[in-house]
Design an enzyme around this catalytic site. Structure first.
Site, PDB file in Angstrom:
ATOM      1  N   LYS A 101      -4.608   7.826  -2.412  1.00 37.63           N
ATOM      2  CA  LYS A 101      -3.160   8.030  -1.763  1.00 37.63           C
ATOM      3  C   LYS A 101      -3.066   9.151  -0.774  1.00 37.63           C
ATOM      4  O   LYS A 101      -1.989   9.037  -0.150  1.00 37.63           O
ATOM      5  CB  LYS A 101      -2.314   7.990  -3.028  1.00 37.63           C
ATOM      6  CG  LYS A 101      -2.306   6.665  -3.714  1.00 37.63           C
ATOM      7  CD  LYS A 101      -1.225   6.449  -4.619  1.00 37.63           C
ATOM      8  CE  LYS A 101      -1.246   5.025  -5.428  1.00 37.63           C
ATOM      9  NZ  LYS A 101      -2.189   4.997  -6.204  1.00 37.63           N
TER      10      LYS A 101
HETATM   11  C1  LIG Z   1      -2.642   3.654  -6.616  1.00 43.12           C
HETATM   12  C2  LIG Z   1      -4.076   3.646  -7.161  1.00 43.12           C
HETATM   13  C3  LIG Z   1      -4.922   2.344  -7.286  1.00 43.12           C
HETATM   14  C4  LIG Z   1      -4.417   1.079  -6.981  1.00 43.12           C
HETATM   15  O1  LIG Z   1      -4.097   0.995  -5.459  1.00 43.12           O
HETATM   16  P1  LIG Z   1      -2.988  -0.341  -4.923  1.00 43.12           P
HETATM   17  O2  LIG Z   1      -2.966   0.226  -3.349  1.00 43.12           O
HETATM   18  O3  LIG Z   1      -1.873   0.020  -5.588  1.00 43.12           O
HETATM   19  O4  LIG Z   1      -3.780  -1.461  -5.011  1.00 43.12           O
HETATM   20  C5  LIG Z   1      -6.057   2.521  -7.580  1.00 43.12           C
HETATM   21  N1  LIG Z   1      -6.613   3.756  -8.078  1.00 43.12           N
HETATM   22  C6  LIG Z   1      -6.067   4.969  -8.139  1.00 43.12           C
HETATM   23  C7  LIG Z   1      -6.815   6.055  -8.563  1.00 43.12           C
HETATM   24  C8  LIG Z   1      -4.709   4.861  -7.557  1.00 43.12           C
HETATM   25  O5  LIG Z   1      -4.140   5.977  -7.624  1.00 43.12           O
END
Ligand SMILES: *Cc1c(COP(=O)(O)O)cnc(C)c1O
Length: 433
Positions: A107
């Site tokens: 993210k």
């Molecule tokens: C947010 C997140 C996901 C999921 O990603 P999406 O874009 O919501 O599908 C997977 N792994 C981690 C570690 C995350 O923080």
């Protein structure tokens, strides 16, 4: 480039409006009106380009009529400034390590790019902007770190008291500067409710400019396409078709990959991997999309019962189940299967998976059994240390905490405690004007 709403009940908007608004007035998600193609020469030479060169080319192809390439270069170089290596785990299976950013989850990519894009737009209008975000842990820290020190922007994070891990809490509460953490005496749902109520409050919105930074913002989606190109550049020399396996919750990460493919990146197939919250794999199987309350799992960043980016995916495939099935294959894993995968990969290959990456790995391995001529890349979305308790008890080994996380643990937490009464939040926000 204009942006339309997936609900198609509102006029198209500029990039600036799409980024500042987040969600369209008809509650749809913004999508680019047309998806431009990258030139063939880009893919011919891609293996010679760096991550920021690739990111700039993709960003400029999409956005250059609203931001100059030079300004985009600054935004890209400030946001894509950490390693995203492709690491061979065994045979034709590779891990795309997306966790080398400041908060150690993928993210960081979207949050950093979005922060700088918003700053670019607010600089022009010289207005103060307040980013309001409710978090169950990871999103808040990436957003906070992404916006730290960005001029004209204040970030207010709401998190549920006692319901985030120690590391996560320190990530939210020790930054200072333009970041304030509100510790809410309630659950994540209470935090989300308070944020929604603030966005709907007319009086508040007249007095201050509020923005949301959640995963539906188009400015978080676009940069998530960059690293699919970069990953491809690192395995291109093998000359085999490439498949990606993306551990998914809200399906923003995989939608970034679909965007890359639409711009011309030769991706053979996508694998959408979930935990027990398998709404999308179930849809791919049955043709019925049935949201339901999320269940708690050890891969908790993917505990999503109504994936918001599903609307974007369906829009990209003209709402055709047949078309989407041609490109995306779904897999789901229980916690027990996830732990087995983590143990197996650690014991056999010495590679430590976090619970989210493990699900991507498991799906990829299953798919490649019958497709051995392919090169497979799974997205390792978080550093194992972010889920230290689960990882250590599963693989039975102490894991190294990255130095910047360790330093955080020694810092002093600074939060403002609040009840779940909306008036408290409102008064706090108004006092900042
Ligand atoms: C947010 C997140 C996901 C999921 O990603 P999406 O874009 O919501 O599908 C997977 N792994 C981690 C570690 C995350 O923080």
């Amino acid at each position: 480039m204009s942006f339309y709403s997936t609900n198609k009940q509102t006029p198209v908007v500029s990039l600036k409006e799409a980024v500042v608004k987040g969600l369209a007035d008809d509650n749809g998600l913004f999508m680019p009106s047309q998806i431009p193609q990258l030139p063939a020469s880009f893919f011919e030479n891609i293996e010679q380009l760096s991550l920021s060169e690739i990111s700039l080319e993709v960003a400029a192809t999409l956005l250059k009529d609203e931001i100059s390439k030079e300004e985009l270069r600054t935004i890209v170089e400030d946001s894509m400034n950490f390693e995203i290596p492709v690491v061979n785990v065994h045979d034709n299976i590779y891990s795309l390590e997306l966790f080398h950013g400041p908060t150690h989850a993928f993210k960081d990519v979207g949050a950093r790019f979005m922060a700088r894009l918003l700053a670019h737009f607010t600089q022009e209008s010289k207005k103060q902007l307040t980013v309001l975000v409710a978090t169950s842990g990871d999103t808040g820290s990436a957003v906070a770190a992404g916006f730290l020190g960005v001029p004209n922007i204040n970030v207010v994070i709401l998190y549920p008291s006692g319901k985030v891990s120690d590391i996560q809490e320190k990530q939210l509460t020790t930054l200072g500067q333009n970041i304030t953490a509100l510790e809410i005496d309630g659950t994540f749902d209470d935090c989300q409710y308070l944020v929604k109520k603030a966005f709907l409050d007319k009086e508040l919105n007249q007095k201050m400019q509020l923005t949301s930074a959640n995963s539906i913002n188009i400015a978080r989606l676009i940069p998530q396409s960059f690293y699919y190109h970069y990953a491809y550049s690192q395995v291109k020399a093998q000359g085999k078709p490439v498949v990606f396996a993306t551990p998914s919750g809200n399906f923003g990460n995989i939608t970034g990959g679909l965007l890359a493919k639409r711009m011309g990146l030769p991706i053979h197939k996508f694998i959408a991997a979930t935990n027990r919250n398998d709404i999308v794999p179930a849809y791919l199987q049955s043709g019925h999309f049935i949201p339901r309350p999320s269940e708690h799992t050890i891969s908790n960043a993917m505990d999503v019962g109504n994936p918001s980016n599903f609307a974007r995916m369906m829009d990209m495939y003209d709402n055709s189940l047949e078309k989407i099935r041609e490109e995306i294959i779904g897999y789901r894993f229980t916690d027990e299967e996830t732990r087995q995968l983590m143990q197996e990969v650690y014991q056999q290959f010495g590679y430590t998976l976090d619970p989210h990456g493990a699900i991507g790995y498991g799906a990829l391995k299953d798919y490649l059994k019958d497709n051995q001529e392919l090169t497979g890349i799974f997205l390792e979305t978080a550093h194992p240390a972010k889920f230290i308790d689960v990882v250590e008890e599963t693989i039975n080994k102490k894991i190294e905490i990255p130095a910047n996380l360790k330093r955080l643990l020694e810092k002093k937490k600074e939060s403002i405690k609040m009840s779940i009464e909306y008036e408290g939040l409102k008064n706090f926000l108004l006092a900042k004007v």
